[in-house]
Design a protein around this motif. Structure first.
Motif, PDB file in Angstrom:
ATOM      1  N   GLU A   1      87.713  35.828 -10.607  1.00 24.45           N
ATOM      2  CA  GLU A   1      86.590  36.271 -11.425  1.00 24.45           C
ATOM      3  C   GLU A   1      85.373  36.501 -10.537  1.00 24.45           C
ATOM      4  OE1 GLU A   1      85.062  33.346 -14.232  1.00 24.45           O
ATOM      5  OE2 GLU A   1      85.595  31.706 -12.886  1.00 24.45           O
ATOM      6  N   VAL A   2      84.473  37.371 -11.019  1.00 25.70           N
ATOM      7  CA  VAL A   2      83.283  37.729 -10.256  1.00 25.70           C
ATOM      8  C   VAL A   2      82.166  38.056 -11.237  1.00 25.70           C
ATOM      9  CG1 VAL A   2      83.997  40.168 -10.088  1.00 25.70           C
ATOM     10  CG2 VAL A   2      82.416  39.220  -8.383  1.00 25.70           C
ATOM     11  N   GLY A   3      80.936  37.824 -10.812  1.00 23.50           N
ATOM     12  CA  GLY A   3      79.796  38.161 -11.654  1.00 23.50           C
ATOM     13  C   GLY A   3      78.545  38.363 -10.814  1.00 23.50           C
ATOM     14  N   VAL A   4      77.552  39.014 -11.415  1.00 21.56           N
ATOM     15  CA  VAL A   4      76.232  39.127 -10.797  1.00 21.56           C
ATOM     16  C   VAL A   4      75.210  38.654 -11.816  1.00 21.56           C
ATOM     17  CG1 VAL A   4      76.793  40.970  -9.165  1.00 21.56           C
ATOM     18  CG2 VAL A   4      75.972  41.559 -11.439  1.00 21.56           C
ATOM     19  N   GLY A   5      74.104  38.116 -11.294  1.00 19.93           N
ATOM     20  CA  GLY A   5      73.078  37.595 -12.177  1.00 19.93           C
ATOM     21  C   GLY A   5      71.812  37.262 -11.419  1.00 19.93           C
ATOM     22  N   TRP A   6      71.034  36.339 -11.965  1.00 26.24           N
ATOM     23  CA  TRP A   6      69.722  36.042 -11.393  1.00 26.24           C
ATOM     24  C   TRP A   6      69.587  34.597 -10.924  1.00 26.24           C
ATOM     25  CZ3 TRP A   6      70.766  37.404 -16.383  1.00 26.24           C
ATOM     26  CH2 TRP A   6      70.492  36.474 -17.391  1.00 26.24           C
ATOM     27  N   ALA A   7      70.698  33.897 -10.708  1.00 21.18           N
ATOM     28  CA  ALA A   7      70.654  32.532 -10.179  1.00 21.18           C
ATOM     29  C   ALA A   7      71.937  32.240  -9.416  1.00 21.18           C
ATOM     30  CB  ALA A   7      70.475  31.528 -11.319  1.00 21.18           C
ATOM     31  N   THR A   8      71.927  31.164  -8.647  1.00 23.56           N
ATOM     32  CA  THR A   8      73.093  30.799  -7.840  1.00 23.56           C
ATOM     33  C   THR A   8      74.299  30.416  -8.684  1.00 23.56           C
ATOM     34  OG1 THR A   8      73.875  29.473  -5.994  1.00 23.56           O
ATOM     35  CG2 THR A   8      72.397  28.386  -7.556  1.00 23.56           C
ATOM     36  N   SER A   9      74.060  29.938  -9.902  1.00 26.12           N
ATOM     37  CA  SER A   9      75.158  29.682 -10.842  1.00 26.12           C
ATOM     38  C   SER A   9      74.639  29.926 -12.248  1.00 26.12           C
ATOM     39  CB  SER A   9      75.699  28.259 -10.701  1.00 26.12           C
ATOM     40  OG  SER A   9      74.721  27.325 -11.072  1.00 26.12           O
ATOM     41  N   GLY A  10      75.561  30.277 -13.161  1.00 27.04           N
ATOM     42  CA  GLY A  10      75.135  30.619 -14.515  1.00 27.04           C
ATOM     43  C   GLY A  10      74.257  31.856 -14.495  1.00 27.04           C
ATOM     44  N   SER A  11      73.490  32.066 -15.567  1.00 21.97           N
ATOM     45  CA  SER A  11      72.514  33.164 -15.640  1.00 21.97           C
ATOM     46  C   SER A  11      73.106  34.502 -15.219  1.00 21.97           C
ATOM     47  CB  SER A  11      71.286  32.843 -14.791  1.00 21.97           C
ATOM     48  OG  SER A  11      70.706  31.632 -15.196  1.00 21.97           O
ATOM     49  N   LEU A  12      74.258  34.857 -15.779  1.00 21.76           N
ATOM     50  CA  LEU A  12      74.940  36.081 -15.380  1.00 21.76           C
ATOM     51  C   LEU A  12      74.461  37.304 -16.159  1.00 21.76           C
ATOM     52  CD1 LEU A  12      78.681  35.086 -14.915  1.00 21.76           C
ATOM     53  CD2 LEU A  12      76.954  35.523 -13.162  1.00 21.76           C
ATOM     54  N   PHE A  13      74.339  38.411 -15.449  1.00 17.78           N
ATOM     55  CA  PHE A  13      74.112  39.728 -16.025  1.00 17.78           C
ATOM     56  C   PHE A  13      75.443  40.336 -16.458  1.00 17.78           C
ATOM     57  CE2 PHE A  13      74.082  44.353 -15.344  1.00 17.78           C
ATOM     58  CZ  PHE A  13      73.091  44.721 -16.237  1.00 17.78           C
ATOM     59  N   SER A  14      76.463  40.173 -15.603  1.00 12.21           N
ATOM     60  CA  SER A  14      77.782  40.714 -15.902  1.00 12.21           C
ATOM     61  C   SER A  14      78.861  39.788 -15.360  1.00 12.21           C
ATOM     62  CB  SER A  14      77.958  42.108 -15.312  1.00 12.21           C
ATOM     63  OG  SER A  14      78.111  42.020 -13.911  1.00 12.21           O
ATOM     64  N   ARG A  15      80.051  39.928 -15.918  1.00 11.88           N
ATOM     65  CA  ARG A  15      81.203  39.140 -15.478  1.00 11.88           C
ATOM     66  C   ARG A  15      82.453  39.993 -15.613  1.00 11.88           C
ATOM     67  NH1 ARG A  15      85.158  35.884 -18.125  1.00 11.88           N
ATOM     68  NH2 ARG A  15      86.140  34.539 -16.591  1.00 11.88           N
ATOM     69  N   ALA A  16      83.402  39.756 -14.715  1.00 12.91           N
ATOM     70  CA  ALA A  16      84.680  40.468 -14.787  1.00 12.91           C
ATOM     71  C   ALA A  16      85.781  39.597 -14.230  1.00 12.91           C
ATOM     72  CB  ALA A  16      84.621  41.771 -13.990  1.00 12.91           C
ATOM     73  N   LEU A  17      86.973  39.774 -14.755  1.00 12.78           N
ATOM     74  CA  LEU A  17      88.153  39.297 -14.064  1.00 12.78           C
ATOM     75  C   LEU A  17      88.435  40.327 -12.977  1.00 12.78           C
ATOM     76  CD1 LEU A  17      90.494  38.116 -16.965  1.00 12.78           C
ATOM     77  CD2 LEU A  17      89.002  36.735 -15.493  1.00 12.78           C
ATOM     78  N   ILE A  18      88.888  39.887 -11.836  1.00  8.65           N
ATOM     79  CA  ILE A  18      89.221  40.812 -10.755  1.00  8.65           C
ATOM     80  C   ILE A  18      90.485  41.556 -11.170  1.00  8.65           C
ATOM     81  CG2 ILE A  18      89.903  40.978  -8.333  1.00  8.65           C
ATOM     82  CD1 ILE A  18      88.147  38.425  -7.884  1.00  8.65           C
ATOM     83  N   LEU A  19      90.440  42.880 -11.033  1.00  9.14           N
ATOM     84  CA  LEU A  19      91.549  43.720 -11.488  1.00  9.14           C
ATOM     85  C   LEU A  19      92.235  44.403 -10.313  1.00  9.14           C
ATOM     86  CD1 LEU A  19      89.842  45.444 -14.561  1.00  9.14           C
ATOM     87  CD2 LEU A  19      91.171  43.321 -14.504  1.00  9.14           C
ATOM     88  N   ASP A  20      93.546  44.587 -10.457  1.00 13.72           N
ATOM     89  CA  ASP A  20      94.301  45.340  -9.456  1.00 13.72           C
ATOM     90  C   ASP A  20      94.165  46.831  -9.722  1.00 13.72           C
ATOM     91  OD1 ASP A  20      96.083  46.005 -11.528  1.00 13.72           O
ATOM     92  OD2 ASP A  20      97.600  44.540 -10.887  1.00 13.72           O
ATOM     93  N   GLY A  21      94.816  47.645  -8.924  1.00 16.38           N
ATOM     94  CA  GLY A  21      94.729  49.100  -9.051  1.00 16.38           C
ATOM     95  C   GLY A  21      95.225  49.638 -10.378  1.00 16.38           C
ATOM     96  N   GLY A  22      96.049  48.880 -11.079  1.00 17.80           N
ATOM     97  CA  GLY A  22      96.554  49.293 -12.381  1.00 17.80           C
ATOM     98  C   GLY A  22      95.719  48.785 -13.538  1.00 17.80           C
ATOM     99  N   GLY A  23      94.628  48.048 -13.228  1.00 20.15           N
ATOM    100  CA  GLY A  23      93.750  47.537 -14.276  1.00 20.15           C
ATOM    101  C   GLY A  23      94.154  46.197 -14.858  1.00 20.15           C
ATOM    102  N   SER A  24      95.082  45.504 -14.214  1.00 19.78           N
ATOM    103  CA  SER A  24      95.517  44.189 -14.696  1.00 19.78           C
ATOM    104  C   SER A  24      94.814  43.074 -13.924  1.00 19.78           C
ATOM    105  CB  SER A  24      97.024  44.026 -14.514  1.00 19.78           C
ATOM    106  OG  SER A  24      97.709  44.982 -15.297  1.00 19.78           O
ATOM    107  N   PRO A  25      94.504  41.952 -14.591  1.00 24.81           N
ATOM    108  CA  PRO A  25      93.891  40.827 -13.884  1.00 24.81           C
ATOM    109  C   PRO A  25      94.775  40.372 -12.730  1.00 24.81           C
ATOM    110  CG  PRO A  25      93.736  40.501 -16.247  1.00 24.81           C
ATOM    111  CD  PRO A  25      94.648  41.691 -16.025  1.00 24.81           C
ATOM    112  N   THR A  26      94.129  40.019 -11.625  1.00 23.78           N
ATOM    113  CA  THR A  26      94.858  39.585 -10.443  1.00 23.78           C
ATOM    114  C   THR A  26      94.068  38.496  -9.733  1.00 23.78           C
ATOM    115  OG1 THR A  26      96.058  40.392  -8.486  1.00 23.78           O
ATOM    116  CG2 THR A  26      93.843  41.269  -8.833  1.00 23.78           C
ATOM    117  N   THR A  27      94.715  37.857  -8.790  1.00 21.33           N
ATOM    118  CA  THR A  27      94.069  36.871  -7.931  1.00 21.33           C
ATOM    119  C   THR A  27      94.098  37.411  -6.514  1.00 21.33           C
ATOM    120  OG1 THR A  27      94.755  35.043  -9.351  1.00 21.33           O
ATOM    121  CG2 THR A  27      94.173  34.498  -7.087  1.00 21.33           C
ATOM    122  N   ILE A  28      92.948  37.325  -5.842  1.00 20.87           N
ATOM    123  CA  ILE A  28      92.855  37.749  -4.442  1.00 20.87           C
ATOM    124  C   ILE A  28      92.654  36.507  -3.585  1.00 20.87           C
ATOM    125  CG2 ILE A  28      91.987  40.050  -4.983  1.00 20.87           C
ATOM    126  CD1 ILE A  28      89.158  39.008  -4.280  1.00 20.87           C
TER     127      ILE A  28
END
Length: 164
Positions: free
Chosen positions: A114-141
């Motif tokens: 999972e990944v996100g961007v926001g305005w603090a070191t933790s929490g306070s997220l603007f957006s969040r996503a599960l990391i997706l592979d080239g086919g659009g499925s959740p994956t782990t890197i």
């Protein structure tokens, strides 16, 4: 004077790369979409700092608009390695802001989903996503302990183009 529709739409995209000790890059996840969260939209209307921090984690719960944090945060950074802005000059028209956040060597090592961007070191997220592979499925890197992690986030703003 022309009055235009005031509805602006936003979309965000992530790209994740690891940098090996010899300087070579490997793409861990190519461009994939995210969910802009309710709190992120509120912050966007009130402040300009909503993209200042990038966070990565190992959670696997699908994003929902009411979330404010990653499910299982591993690391966060406000180190910006690159930033740029631009515009798409043909339909669909949009302006974009792109920031590449850098995690120092080993800071984000491990399995990430999972990944996100926001305005603090933790929490306070603007957006969040599960990391997706080239086919659009959740994956782990996997980020190795001797690698630097770069996460690029592109926020697109689509203006209303309908005359009233």
């Amino acid at each position: 004077m022309i009055t235009m529709q005031h509805e602006t739409q936003c979309a965000g995209w992530f790209k994740i790369e690891a940098i090996r000790p010899d300087g070579t890059r490997r793409v861990l996840a190519d461009w994939f979409p995210n969910l802009i969260l309710n709190g992120g939209l509120d912050r966007m209307g009130a402040n300009v700092d909503y993209l200042n921090w990038c966070q990565v984690g190992s959670g696997s719960t699908a994003p929902v608009a009411t979330q404010t944090a990653l499910v299982n945060r591993i690391a966060g950074t406000n180190t910006v390695n690159a930033s740029s802005t631009g515009a798409q000059a043909s339909a669909p028209y949009y302006g974009w802001t792109r920031r590449t956040s850098r995690f120092a060597r080993g800071v984000a090592a491990g399995n990430l989903s999972e990944v996100g961007v926001g305005w603090a070191t933790s929490g306070s997220l603007f957006s969040r996503a599960l990391i997706l592979d080239g086919g659009g499925s959740p994956t782990t890197i996997t980020v190795l302990s001797d690698e630097v992690l770069d996460v690029t986030y592109e926020l697109r703003r689509y203006p209303g183009t309908v005359d009233l």
